[in-house]
Scaffold this motif. Sequence first.
Motif, PDB file in Angstrom:
ATOM      1  N   ASP A   1       0.809  -1.223   0.000  1.00  0.00           N
ATOM      2  CA  ASP A   1       0.000   0.000   0.000  1.00  0.00           C
ATOM      3  C   ASP A   1       0.841   1.270   0.000  1.00  0.00           C
ATOM      4  OD1 ASP A   1      -2.576  -1.245  -0.047  1.00  0.00           O
ATOM      5  OD2 ASP A   1      -2.322  -1.741   2.073  1.00  0.00           O
ATOM      6  N   ASP A   2       2.116   1.168  -0.386  1.00  0.00           N
ATOM      7  CA  ASP A   2       2.915   2.374  -0.592  1.00  0.00           C
ATOM      8  C   ASP A   2       2.530   3.045  -1.906  1.00  0.00           C
ATOM      9  OD1 ASP A   2       4.407   2.093   1.774  1.00  0.00           O
ATOM     10  OD2 ASP A   2       5.768   0.683   0.805  1.00  0.00           O
ATOM     11  N   PHE A   3       2.128   2.243  -2.867  1.00  0.00           N
ATOM     12  CA  PHE A   3       1.605   2.744  -4.139  1.00  0.00           C
ATOM     13  C   PHE A   3       0.120   2.425  -4.213  1.00  0.00           C
ATOM     14  CE2 PHE A   3       5.817   2.259  -6.711  1.00  0.00           C
ATOM     15  CZ  PHE A   3       6.323   3.405  -6.080  1.00  0.00           C
ATOM     16  N   LEU A   4      -0.646   3.389  -4.714  1.00  0.00           N
ATOM     17  CA  LEU A   4      -2.057   3.126  -4.978  1.00  0.00           C
ATOM     18  C   LEU A   4      -2.198   2.199  -6.178  1.00  0.00           C
ATOM     19  CD1 LEU A   4      -5.062   5.433  -4.861  1.00  0.00           C
ATOM     20  CD2 LEU A   4      -4.552   4.346  -7.055  1.00  0.00           C
ATOM     21  N   GLY A   5      -1.314   2.370  -7.167  1.00  0.00           N
ATOM     22  CA  GLY A   5      -1.361   1.522  -8.348  1.00  0.00           C
ATOM     23  C   GLY A   5      -0.224   1.851  -9.298  1.00  0.00           C
ATOM     24  N   TYR A   6      -0.056   1.034 -10.311  1.00  0.00           N
ATOM     25  CA  TYR A   6       0.959   1.265 -11.338  1.00  0.00           C
ATOM     26  C   TYR A   6       0.624   0.409 -12.556  1.00  0.00           C
ATOM     27  CZ  TYR A   6       3.175  -3.304 -10.570  1.00  0.00           C
ATOM     28  OH  TYR A   6       3.425  -4.656 -10.498  1.00  0.00           O
ATOM     29  N   TRP A   7       1.258   0.715 -13.693  1.00  0.00           N
ATOM     30  CA  TRP A   7       1.053  -0.059 -14.915  1.00  0.00           C
ATOM     31  C   TRP A   7       1.985  -1.271 -14.926  1.00  0.00           C
ATOM     32  CZ3 TRP A   7      -2.033   0.833 -19.385  1.00  0.00           C
ATOM     33  CH2 TRP A   7      -2.901   1.918 -19.260  1.00  0.00           C
ATOM     34  N   GLU A   8       1.372  -2.433 -15.140  1.00  0.00           N
ATOM     35  CA  GLU A   8       2.126  -3.683 -15.206  1.00  0.00           C
ATOM     36  C   GLU A   8       1.917  -4.320 -16.577  1.00  0.00           C
ATOM     37  OE1 GLU A   8       4.627  -5.664 -14.841  1.00  0.00           O
ATOM     38  OE2 GLU A   8       4.442  -5.497 -12.659  1.00  0.00           O
ATOM     39  N   TYR A   9       2.687  -5.350 -16.866  1.00  0.00           N
ATOM     40  CA  TYR A   9       2.615  -6.064 -18.131  1.00  0.00           C
ATOM     41  C   TYR A   9       2.183  -7.500 -17.868  1.00  0.00           C
ATOM     42  CZ  TYR A   9       5.304  -1.987 -19.468  1.00  0.00           C
ATOM     43  OH  TYR A   9       5.720  -0.689 -19.644  1.00  0.00           O
ATOM     44  N   THR A  10       1.272  -7.994 -18.711  1.00  0.00           N
ATOM     45  CA  THR A  10       0.678  -9.307 -18.451  1.00  0.00           C
ATOM     46  C   THR A  10       1.721 -10.415 -18.392  1.00  0.00           C
ATOM     47  OG1 THR A  10       0.199  -9.461 -20.835  1.00  0.00           O
ATOM     48  CG2 THR A  10      -1.590  -8.726 -19.378  1.00  0.00           C
ATOM     49  N   GLY A  11       2.689 -10.388 -19.302  1.00  0.00           N
ATOM     50  CA  GLY A  11       3.716 -11.428 -19.300  1.00  0.00           C
ATOM     51  C   GLY A  11       4.529 -11.445 -18.027  1.00  0.00           C
ATOM     52  N   THR A  12       4.841 -10.254 -17.503  1.00  0.00           N
ATOM     53  CA  THR A  12       5.612 -10.167 -16.273  1.00  0.00           C
ATOM     54  C   THR A  12       4.845 -10.755 -15.091  1.00  0.00           C
ATOM     55  OG1 THR A  12       6.765  -8.190 -17.040  1.00  0.00           O
ATOM     56  CG2 THR A  12       6.769  -8.596 -14.675  1.00  0.00           C
ATOM     57  N   SER A  13       3.579 -10.407 -14.982  1.00  0.00           N
ATOM     58  CA  SER A  13       2.794 -10.933 -13.869  1.00  0.00           C
ATOM     59  C   SER A  13       2.612 -12.443 -13.986  1.00  0.00           C
ATOM     60  CB  SER A  13       1.425 -10.247 -13.815  1.00  0.00           C
ATOM     61  OG  SER A  13       0.669 -10.746 -12.736  1.00  0.00           O
ATOM     62  N   TRP A  14       2.329 -12.904 -15.193  1.00  0.00           N
ATOM     63  CA  TRP A  14       2.060 -14.327 -15.394  1.00  0.00           C
ATOM     64  C   TRP A  14       3.272 -15.188 -15.034  1.00  0.00           C
ATOM     65  CZ3 TRP A  14      -1.889 -17.326 -15.582  1.00  0.00           C
ATOM     66  CH2 TRP A  14      -1.844 -18.578 -16.190  1.00  0.00           C
ATOM     67  N   ILE A  15       4.444 -14.742 -15.465  1.00  0.00           N
ATOM     68  CA  ILE A  15       5.644 -15.553 -15.281  1.00  0.00           C
ATOM     69  C   ILE A  15       6.365 -15.224 -13.975  1.00  0.00           C
ATOM     70  CG2 ILE A  15       7.958 -15.991 -16.218  1.00  0.00           C
ATOM     71  CD1 ILE A  15       6.700 -15.817 -19.005  1.00  0.00           C
ATOM     72  N   THR A  16       6.597 -13.922 -13.733  1.00  0.00           N
ATOM     73  CA  THR A  16       7.428 -13.529 -12.598  1.00  0.00           C
ATOM     74  C   THR A  16       6.683 -13.579 -11.277  1.00  0.00           C
ATOM     75  OG1 THR A  16       8.701 -12.076 -14.051  1.00  0.00           O
ATOM     76  CG2 THR A  16       8.902 -11.700 -11.685  1.00  0.00           C
ATOM     77  N   TYR A  17       5.453 -13.085 -11.232  1.00  0.00           N
ATOM     78  CA  TYR A  17       4.725 -13.018  -9.962  1.00  0.00           C
ATOM     79  C   TYR A  17       3.868 -14.251  -9.697  1.00  0.00           C
ATOM     80  CZ  TYR A  17       5.794  -8.102 -10.875  1.00  0.00           C
ATOM     81  OH  TYR A  17       6.423  -6.930 -11.191  1.00  0.00           O
ATOM     82  N   ASN A  18       3.415 -14.898 -10.770  1.00  0.00           N
ATOM     83  CA  ASN A  18       2.511 -16.024 -10.585  1.00  0.00           C
ATOM     84  C   ASN A  18       3.154 -17.371 -10.894  1.00  0.00           C
ATOM     85  OD1 ASN A  18      -0.228 -14.944  -9.766  1.00  0.00           O
ATOM     86  ND2 ASN A  18       0.230 -13.619 -11.505  1.00  0.00           N
ATOM     87  N   GLY A  19       4.453 -17.359 -11.219  1.00  0.00           N
ATOM     88  CA  GLY A  19       5.218 -18.589 -11.266  1.00  0.00           C
ATOM     89  C   GLY A  19       4.948 -19.527 -12.415  1.00  0.00           C
ATOM     90  N   ASN A  20       4.368 -19.017 -13.501  1.00  0.00           N
ATOM     91  CA  ASN A  20       4.132 -19.869 -14.666  1.00  0.00           C
ATOM     92  C   ASN A  20       5.350 -19.852 -15.586  1.00  0.00           C
ATOM     93  OD1 ASN A  20       1.118 -20.529 -14.313  1.00  0.00           O
ATOM     94  ND2 ASN A  20       1.169 -18.299 -14.130  1.00  0.00           N
ATOM     95  N   THR A  21       5.588 -20.939 -16.263  1.00  0.00           N
ATOM     96  CA  THR A  21       6.731 -21.001 -17.178  1.00  0.00           C
ATOM     97  C   THR A  21       6.315 -20.949 -18.639  1.00  0.00           C
ATOM     98  OG1 THR A  21       6.670 -23.429 -17.116  1.00  0.00           O
ATOM     99  CG2 THR A  21       8.123 -22.309 -15.540  1.00  0.00           C
ATOM    100  N   THR A  22       5.040 -21.207 -18.915  1.00  0.00           N
ATOM    101  CA  THR A  22       4.554 -21.211 -20.296  1.00  0.00           C
ATOM    102  C   THR A  22       3.596 -20.053 -20.513  1.00  0.00           C
ATOM    103  OG1 THR A  22       4.709 -23.625 -20.366  1.00  0.00           O
ATOM    104  CG2 THR A  22       3.390 -22.548 -22.074  1.00  0.00           C
ATOM    105  N   PRO A  23       3.934 -19.118 -21.409  1.00  0.00           N
ATOM    106  CA  PRO A  23       3.029 -18.003 -21.685  1.00  0.00           C
ATOM    107  C   PRO A  23       1.826 -18.462 -22.502  1.00  0.00           C
ATOM    108  CG  PRO A  23       4.893 -17.913 -23.171  1.00  0.00           C
ATOM    109  CD  PRO A  23       5.179 -19.028 -22.205  1.00  0.00           C
ATOM    110  N   ILE A  24       0.803 -17.634 -22.536  1.00  0.00           N
ATOM    111  CA  ILE A  24      -0.385 -17.883 -23.341  1.00  0.00           C
ATOM    112  C   ILE A  24      -0.308 -16.970 -24.555  1.00  0.00           C
ATOM    113  CG2 ILE A  24      -2.903 -17.804 -23.377  1.00  0.00           C
ATOM    114  CD1 ILE A  24      -2.833 -18.252 -20.338  1.00  0.00           C
TER     115      ILE A  24
END
Length: 313
Positions: A91-114
């Motif tokens: 909660d230091d940031f209210l929000g920011y722009w992210e990229y779907t590939g980064t979240s899918w692989i880096t934050y959510n631990g998936n190895t295969t993109p869609i």
Amino acid sequence: MKTRHLVPALAIATVGLLGLTACGGGTATGGSGSQGDELAGLTGTIGSKDFSEQYILAYLTSQLLNAYGANLETNTQLVGSANVRQALENDDFLGYWEYTGTSWITYNGNTTPIADAQEQFDAVKEADAAKGIAWIDPAPMNNTYAFAIRQSEADALGVSTLSDVAALPAADQTFCIESEFSTRDDGWPGLKAAYGIDVPDSNVALLDTGVIYTATQKGDDCNFGEVFATDGRIAALDLVVMEDDKQFFPVYQGGFTLKQSTLDEYPAIADVLAKLSPLLTTETMQKLNALADVDGEDPEDIARDFLTENGLI
């Protein structure tokens, strides 16, 4: 991304302090509430990663939301995707722009993109929703990884795809990449495996993002430089992007992320950003990024001019 940096855990510990103190501008718009008061009472900080596209997106967001009654600051000081994501979670940031590939692989631990952009977005939105993080409907832009080479050398080597690059003699397979890219699953290790690239470490130079573009244009450190699809320096430096013919790289569609609790309290955030997001195509971001990275304009001014020219503030 335009790096999508991951940095050591020690640096992450500084997020709270930086998120509260290292703030840039972002409150100056056509006037707080100049377009309405739907977001009156909304305060906080819009964050960004540490490259021009992210700076521009952060200022676009804070200025537009402020025009509807919010009172937001903009922080463009943090380094690294992990730090910025942590700042949102803390909660230091209210929000920011992210990229779907980064979240899918880096934050959510998936190895295969869609491969399909909409399916990738839907999957990321669902995965992050389980963590209390919401995605506003994304912009059309796709800031994916790519490799580029100066046009003259592409013609000399006869390459147009990454498979062509992999088939070159080892002496011609020289690369400039970022340190983060060198270790990411969707970066250098995965790319080498996917295309069968087998070169010694001496063929790979680790450089900062901005330096990669100029180094690739000069051709002294490398023939092929890691670049990003929305970067305005590709055209400005007469670089040509190699086709990812095996579709290794994920889709990196940009979307604004924030806590679901914040969106529940201020649902008009989605309505206001829906006026902006459809305008942000890959081509538009290339032009805006070129204003910063090629022409040297200030990202805050670039954002204000864009919003004004499009009648949004």
